[in-house]
Design a protein around this motif. Structure first.
Motif, mmCIF file in Angstrom:
data_model
loop_
_atom_site.group_PDB
_atom_site.id
_atom_site.type_symbol
_atom_site.label_atom_id
_atom_site.label_comp_id
_atom_site.label_asym_id
_atom_site.label_seq_id
_atom_site.Cartn_x
_atom_site.Cartn_y
_atom_site.Cartn_z
ATOM 1 N N GLU A 91 36.341 50.725 27.359
ATOM 2 C CA GLU A 91 35.827 50.988 28.712
ATOM 3 C C GLU A 91 34.686 51.984 28.659
ATOM 4 O O GLU A 91 33.679 51.851 29.336
ATOM 5 C CB GLU A 91 36.945 51.496 29.619
ATOM 6 N N TYR A 106 43.738 45.947 33.049
ATOM 7 C CA TYR A 106 43.190 45.002 34.027
ATOM 8 C C TYR A 106 43.706 43.592 33.702
ATOM 9 O O TYR A 106 42.954 42.722 33.232
ATOM 10 C CB TYR A 106 41.656 45.017 33.986
ATOM 11 N N SER A 162 41.382 42.496 42.977
ATOM 12 C CA SER A 162 40.245 43.218 42.411
ATOM 13 C C SER A 162 40.489 43.572 40.938
ATOM 14 O O SER A 162 39.560 43.576 40.129
ATOM 15 C CB SER A 162 39.955 44.490 43.218
ATOM 16 N N ASN A 165 40.011 40.335 38.994
ATOM 17 C CA ASN A 165 38.581 40.038 38.864
ATOM 18 C C ASN A 165 37.920 40.926 37.814
ATOM 19 O O ASN A 165 37.021 40.468 37.089
ATOM 20 C CB ASN A 165 37.882 40.201 40.215
ATOM 21 N N LYS A 166 38.366 42.178 37.725
ATOM 22 C CA LYS A 166 37.837 43.075 36.687
ATOM 23 C C LYS A 166 38.210 42.534 35.307
ATOM 24 O O LYS A 166 37.384 42.518 34.381
ATOM 25 C CB LYS A 166 38.412 44.483 36.880
ATOM 26 N N LYS A 177 35.924 39.654 34.509
ATOM 27 C CA LYS A 177 34.586 40.146 34.146
ATOM 28 C C LYS A 177 34.569 40.667 32.705
ATOM 29 O O LYS A 177 33.568 40.507 31.986
ATOM 30 C CB LYS A 177 34.148 41.246 35.108
#
Length: 275
Positions: free
Chosen positions: A37, A79, A87, A90-91, A94
């Protein structure tokens, strides 16, 4: 089979450059890079890495004559593709998209993805549906990039048998959603050679570590030959499956002289290949 090593096997303070250089010195054929990250050293592989930064990692690997074998991440625990929060899901999606892009830039054809997590809030049936929906959509991007999404068997209370794992991927129906097999992860409740038999044609990469069943929890993971994996049976099953890809060491560094683990694991992988 090729000898690979994951960057996590090196000391935590090593930069990506140091991991690549030491992987070469230790005799590996390839190295697995992890997407983080955030990280301070440059270049590193992050979810916000620029293409130039990723290309710099490729240049380092090329100058050391050691390919990037695959791209992994632990971020899908934070995630999950199956989370109740859209959300968060979706992270996670991505992140997979970024991994595919990075793999293409790094000239490798496989990434490792945790397919989902079942917990008190996320039921098995919800996880199954959400994971398949996400991976079916992601398979299109994977196909465009010619990068396989390798879903890994992990301690996520999900996809707990080789027959179910095969059914799960059959239903997705994409040649770009394959299986990233972790040998040590199944030993607490199953036999790795049985998984190989069922999933032979789906295996795109293999993680190598041992497991001590007398401990039975996360502290049970060990270096090769220090646990209860039947290595002759595992190697025999892989050869029968015509697997010729990477055997990637994914181990925790020693507390003392942590840099030595990579060198020890390299010698033990040579023994495995000789079985």
């Amino acid at each position: 089979m090729k000898k690979g090593i994951n960057c996590w096997t090196f000391p935590a303070n090593y930069t990506v450059k140091e991991c690549i250089e030491n992987a070469k010195k230790a005799g590996y054929d390839g190295i697995e890079i992890n997407m983080e990250e955030e990280k301070k050293d440059t270049p590193s592989l992050r979810i916000d890495s620029t293409k130039d930064e990723i290309e710099e990692i490729f240049k380092i690997s090329r100058s050391n004559n050691i390919p990037i074998s695959s791209v992994a991440t632990a971020l899908h625990w934070k995630y999950p593709l199956t989370d109740d929060d859209e959300s968060v899901r979706n992270k996670g999606i991505k992140i997979v998209e970024k991994m595919i892009e990075a793999a293409k830039t790094l000239h490798t054809d496989a990434i490792l993805v945790v397919p989902g997590v079942v917990n008190e809030d996320v039921s098995y049936s919800k996880a199954y549906k959400r994971s398949q929906e996400a991976l079916k959509a992601l398979s299109k991007k994977a196909e465009e990039a010619k990068v396989c999404i390798g879903i890994e068997n992990v301690w996520n209370k999900f996809l707990l048998s080789p027959l179910e794992m095969r059914k799960f991927m059959d239903e997705i129906g994409s040649p770009y959603v394959r299986f990233y097999f972790d040998v040590g992860n199944v030993l607490a409740f199953s036999y790795p050679e049985h998984w190989i038999e069922v999933l032979a044609d789906y295996i795109v990469r293999v993680h190598i570590k041992d497991f001590d069943t007398s401990i039975g929890n996360i502290r049970g993971f060990k270096n090769l030959f220090e646990g209860n994996v039947n290595w002759p049976a595992v190697i025999s099953a892989l050869r029968k499956a015509n697997y010729e890809g990477y055997l990637t060491a994914e181990l925790s560094p020693y507390k003392t002289h942590p840099e030595m683990l990579a060198y020890d694991a390299s010698k033990r992988l040579d023994i495995l290949n000789g079985m």
